[in-house]
Design a protein around this motif. Sequence first.
Motif, PDB file in Angstrom:
ATOM      1  N   THR A 572       0.834  -1.205   0.000  1.00 45.22           N
ATOM      2  CA  THR A 572       0.000   0.000   0.000  1.00 45.22           C
ATOM      3  C   THR A 572       0.866   1.252   0.000  1.00 45.22           C
ATOM      4  N   LEU A 573       1.921   1.227   0.836  1.00 46.56           N
ATOM      5  CA  LEU A 573       2.841   2.358   0.888  1.00 46.56           C
ATOM      6  C   LEU A 573       3.496   2.593  -0.470  1.00 46.56           C
ATOM      7  N   GLN A 574       3.858   1.507  -1.129  1.00 51.99           N
ATOM      8  CA  GLN A 574       4.474   1.612  -2.456  1.00 51.99           C
ATOM      9  C   GLN A 574       3.521   2.314  -3.429  1.00 51.99           C
ATOM     10  N   ASN A 575       2.261   1.927  -3.429  1.00 55.11           N
ATOM     11  CA  ASN A 575       1.282   2.524  -4.339  1.00 55.11           C
ATOM     12  C   ASN A 575       1.023   3.989  -4.009  1.00 55.11           C
ATOM     13  N   VAL A 576       0.945   4.291  -2.705  1.00 55.33           N
ATOM     14  CA  VAL A 576       0.724   5.679  -2.281  1.00 55.33           C
ATOM     15  C   VAL A 576       1.886   6.563  -2.727  1.00 55.33           C
ATOM     16  N   ILE A 681      11.960  11.126 -13.909  1.00 60.57           N
ATOM     17  CA  ILE A 681      11.147  12.337 -14.105  1.00 60.57           C
ATOM     18  C   ILE A 681      11.764  13.227 -15.189  1.00 60.57           C
ATOM     19  N   LYS A 682      13.081  13.345 -15.153  1.00 59.28           N
ATOM     20  CA  LYS A 682      13.763  14.166 -16.168  1.00 59.28           C
ATOM     21  C   LYS A 682      13.526  13.615 -17.569  1.00 59.28           C
ATOM     22  N   LYS A 683      13.567  12.292 -17.695  1.00 61.09           N
ATOM     23  CA  LYS A 683      13.461  11.667 -19.011  1.00 61.09           C
ATOM     24  C   LYS A 683      12.027  11.627 -19.523  1.00 61.09           C
ATOM     25  N   GLN A 684      11.048  11.363 -18.619  1.00 58.70           N
ATOM     26  CA  GLN A 684       9.695  11.069 -19.093  1.00 58.70           C
ATOM     27  C   GLN A 684       8.611  11.976 -18.518  1.00 58.70           C
ATOM     28  N   GLY A 685       8.960  12.799 -17.525  1.00 57.40           N
ATOM     29  CA  GLY A 685       7.942  13.594 -16.825  1.00 57.40           C
ATOM     30  C   GLY A 685       7.224  14.603 -17.701  1.00 57.40           C
ATOM     31  N   LYS A 686       7.908  15.164 -18.679  1.00 57.79           N
ATOM     32  CA  LYS A 686       7.305  16.224 -19.487  1.00 57.79           C
ATOM     33  C   LYS A 686       6.402  15.687 -20.600  1.00 57.79           C
ATOM     34  N   ASN A 687       6.749  14.543 -21.127  1.00 54.10           N
ATOM     35  CA  ASN A 687       6.086  14.086 -22.343  1.00 54.10           C
ATOM     36  C   ASN A 687       5.239  12.830 -22.197  1.00 54.10           C
ATOM     37  N   ASP A 688       5.601  11.929 -21.265  1.00 56.00           N
ATOM     38  CA  ASP A 688       4.932  10.614 -21.252  1.00 56.00           C
ATOM     39  C   ASP A 688       4.698  10.140 -19.820  1.00 56.00           C
ATOM     40  N   LEU A 689       3.581  10.551 -19.225  1.00 53.01           N
ATOM     41  CA  LEU A 689       3.264  10.153 -17.842  1.00 53.01           C
ATOM     42  C   LEU A 689       3.067   8.651 -17.721  1.00 53.01           C
ATOM     43  N   SER A 690       2.565   8.025 -18.773  1.00 50.47           N
ATOM     44  CA  SER A 690       2.370   6.579 -18.758  1.00 50.47           C
ATOM     45  C   SER A 690       3.710   5.864 -18.648  1.00 50.47           C
ATOM     46  N   ALA A 691       4.693   6.327 -19.429  1.00 52.82           N
ATOM     47  CA  ALA A 691       6.034   5.730 -19.360  1.00 52.82           C
ATOM     48  C   ALA A 691       6.677   6.005 -18.005  1.00 52.82           C
ATOM     49  N   LEU A 692       6.414   7.203 -17.448  1.00 49.96           N
ATOM     50  CA  LEU A 692       6.949   7.541 -16.121  1.00 49.96           C
ATOM     51  C   LEU A 692       6.401   6.581 -15.066  1.00 49.96           C
ATOM     52  N   ASN A 693       5.094   6.331 -15.154  1.00 51.41           N
ATOM     53  CA  ASN A 693       4.475   5.418 -14.190  1.00 51.41           C
ATOM     54  C   ASN A 693       5.067   4.008 -14.289  1.00 51.41           C
ATOM     55  N   MET A 694       5.362   3.588 -15.505  1.00 52.44           N
ATOM     56  CA  MET A 694       5.976   2.271 -15.682  1.00 52.44           C
ATOM     57  C   MET A 694       7.382   2.254 -15.073  1.00 52.44           C
ATOM     58  N   SER A 695       8.133   3.326 -15.271  1.00 49.14           N
ATOM     59  CA  SER A 695       9.486   3.417 -14.688  1.00 49.14           C
ATOM     60  C   SER A 695       9.416   3.440 -13.168  1.00 49.14           C
ATOM     61  N   LEU A 696       8.434   4.208 -12.647  1.00 53.27           N
ATOM     62  CA  LEU A 696       8.270   4.265 -11.185  1.00 53.27           C
ATOM     63  C   LEU A 696       7.889   2.896 -10.639  1.00 53.27           C
ATOM     64  N   ASP A 697       7.018   2.189 -11.357  1.00 52.05           N
ATOM     65  CA  ASP A 697       6.641   0.827 -10.922  1.00 52.05           C
ATOM     66  C   ASP A 697       7.873  -0.066 -10.818  1.00 52.05           C
ATOM     67  N   ALA A 698       8.737  -0.012 -11.838  1.00 47.78           N
ATOM     68  CA  ALA A 698       9.937  -0.855 -11.836  1.00 47.78           C
ATOM     69  C   ALA A 698      10.868  -0.486 -10.688  1.00 47.78           C
ATOM     70  N   LEU A 699      11.059   0.830 -10.497  1.00 40.21           N
ATOM     71  CA  LEU A 699      11.935   1.293  -9.404  1.00 40.21           C
ATOM     72  C   LEU A 699      11.400   0.857  -8.044  1.00 40.21           C
ATOM     73  N   PHE A 700      10.118   1.111  -7.804  1.00 43.05           N
ATOM     74  CA  PHE A 700       9.543   0.822  -6.493  1.00 43.05           C
ATOM     75  C   PHE A 700       9.364  -0.672  -6.261  1.00 43.05           C
ATOM     76  N   ASN A 701       9.094  -1.424  -7.310  1.00 39.21           N
ATOM     77  CA  ASN A 701       9.002  -2.880  -7.137  1.00 39.21           C
ATOM     78  C   ASN A 701      10.310  -3.443  -6.612  1.00 39.21           C
ATOM     79  N   GLU A 702      11.405  -2.970  -7.172  1.00 40.39           N
ATOM     80  CA  GLU A 702      12.713  -3.449  -6.728  1.00 40.39           C
ATOM     81  C   GLU A 702      13.023  -2.966  -5.314  1.00 40.39           C
ATOM     82  N   GLU A 703      12.760  -1.687  -5.060  1.00 41.62           N
ATOM     83  CA  GLU A 703      13.043  -1.118  -3.739  1.00 41.62           C
ATOM     84  C   GLU A 703      12.220  -1.793  -2.653  1.00 41.62           C
ATOM     85  N   PHE A 704      10.920  -1.918  -2.882  1.00 37.13           N
ATOM     86  CA  PHE A 704      10.036  -2.464  -1.850  1.00 37.13           C
ATOM     87  C   PHE A 704      10.180  -3.974  -1.722  1.00 37.13           C
ATOM     88  N   SER A 705      10.619  -4.630  -2.769  1.00 36.58           N
ATOM     89  CA  SER A 705      10.903  -6.057  -2.658  1.00 36.58           C
ATOM     90  C   SER A 705      12.026  -6.293  -1.652  1.00 36.58           C
TER      91      SER A 705
END
Length: 790
Positions: A572-576, A681-705
């Motif tokens: 839940t914390l990861q998603n928040v 955020i620098k790479k994808q924040g301005k143009n592609d929020l969907s791609a940013l969310n995918m990158s954040l998912d990958a980062l947080f999945n590894e961190e929270f795992s």
Amino acid sequence: MHIINDFFLLVWSERLDKNVVFDEKNRAKLDQTLSTAFDNFCDSAAILCIISPHNFANMASLEEPKSLLKTLFETSSFTKEIVQHAQIQLLLYLINLGNLRVNQAIIKRLEYLKKEGIISYDVERSISGVLSLIEEKKIEIASLHVKRSSTQENYYKTALHSLSTAIENIAQALEIPRLKERLNLIPERLANQRFSIGITGVMNAGKSTMLNALLGEELLGTSVVPETANLTVIKYAKEPYAVVNFWNAKEWGNIEKGSQTLKSLEAFVKESKAHFGEKFNTLVSEKGVSERISVNDLALYTSAKHSDKKCNLVKSVELYTDLKFVQEGVQIVDTPGLDDPVIQREEITLEYLSECDLMIHLMNAAQAATQKDVDFIIDALLYRNVARLLVVITRIDAIKEKELQEVIAYTKRSIEARLREQNKGAKLDEIIAKIVFIPIAGKLALMHKLGREQEALALGYDMQKTGLPLVEAYLEEVLFGSNSQKANLIIASNQKEIESIIEESLRSFEQEFQLLNLSNEEIEQAYAKHQDDKKAMMHFLEQIKSSVAQSKEEMRNYFTTLQTFASNRLSTLQNVLKRRISDDVSYEMSKHKKLPKEERVASIIETAMKDGMVDLVRDYRYEFQKKMQSALEYMDAKYGEFKSDAGERTFDAKAFCEEHLSSVLLFKNSSVVIAGVNDAIKKQGKNDLSALNMSLDALFNEEFSGMKAMIHEKLRTINETLLESFSILIQAPASAIEERFLGEEALLENAMRQMKDATQNREARMLEIKEKERVLGIVLDDLHVLKESK
């Protein structure tokens, strides 16, 4: 002698014409008969005493008088001389024994013989009168020596000495083996207590200089380059030495993984691997290498200037020294700088600091409070359970007094502003109250300690002006003073255990004393009743133990539920966290047409993760506490009589959970994930929020795992501790009943033995009990004085 003369005048109408002497060879036989066959001894003594010229011929024709002579005196002849000799030896034995219980038992048998018409009233009165002349043997019980505590040092040492004196006094009065075992555990428990001081600060803050000044010896190198490039734990030993611990392969793997994101760490890893080449794997091994070295060689492993890069591969150092300051269980945790590029060392530091009784944070007066300083102070007090914080402003000899006061005021304002920024203003007064500021001139204080006081005095600094005595006085009070939370906890818990041992021993002595005042018939009745009660009690206790075992198994299974609960909360914390960052990027782009600042992203991540972990641990505690309380209430409801019989039971569930779950509050260094998020955020924040969310998912999945694995392992260990503590707690009343019941049984069995063994003098035992009760009473009074004097 007059008693024997009176006996012969009354029984034989004769006077003894010679001195009589007790034949020692008779003592062993008489003692044995008396101790193993009390009734037979008294029967034989009564028969022997009534033999006289009037019944001698009849007695000679009977087997019983001959048999008792053979049993008591190993003679088969029955002549006047042998009978008279036997009577003399018996009377001398009774006089020497001086036991009224034995004499009264013989007199009772004489009364029975008179009642049966075997002897006349005059004979019974005459012999009973002679036996009544035998005086009770004076019993002298050696007084036990009670030592008094005389040490007058700090509160902790004085209290320790008082407890040690109490233990020594109690040891000579205790008799119950189980209580002796409990008493013997206390000195070891006191010796193993630890007081931990954490030394923190950015590099070049003067940590090593102040620490050397405190220790009075230049053990740790000081230089403009970082010297203590790793965590150093300083402990006490008579013979100084050091142990160097290198990274193991898994730990170094995490460092290399972090270097893929952090450029500062990337340079560190490349430098280390290139420098050591093929030798690298000999120092960084699968299990990890530790080396014991001389203190004089410490710089060769820890100094950035002298270690030939070896300090890069050192995880921590244990420094053992005979210096007085680290006696009495004190250990000092000297940390690497907060700006250490190796974030894994910072994580080790943070884990150590979560267990510190006191944190000393150093700040260079010339640099004031950096953002890193302020953030670390708030983190320590807000999230890491640091109870006390001493902020030492170093190098005050380099600035003026007015500037020094400005530095302190600026630090306080910075802390307040940071707290308000994090919406923690409500805790402002509570946090500020924990902070004490002391300014020092560490280098000049060290000069005084090293015998170079003239140099310091020439610069206008006596020892008092250096500020070091204020630091030492503060340490003394916080660690060992009457207001020290840990000192009070250690003393109070062990004092309570000593008092419990005394009170249980006194209850046992009181019960035994009451038994000694009972008649033989009353003792037999009490023992018979206890045996009847025993069957019912054992059955009752078996029922309770069965319920305890069931509750323990239910709690063990519940921990699996709690593990799942913790894992779900992290998810839940990861998603928040992901949503907050995504929403913040979206808001900034739509509102201001720009990306959020990196500092803001870092603040969102750190605050969310720390608050999330605090909430997780708080709720974990609540769920466990609720389950545990439910189990206790079930036991109380099912065994109401059991609860009342066990006595009043007090239990602080909140304190119990805090004690066992405090170490769960574990945070990883967020630098890697912050850098990764900002890069995405620098790479994808301005143009592609969907791609940013995918990158954040990958980062947080590894961190929270990784976080889930860490907390799962942490909780697995803690749950075992919780389960064992819960088990002890829930079965404590049953154990207390069983111990008390078996103790009463032991007293009754002993009373039965004493009843049958006349050599066991009741009066002597009663005096011995009173003497031991006196000693225990004095110790109990002294412990109450110790409690009131705090």
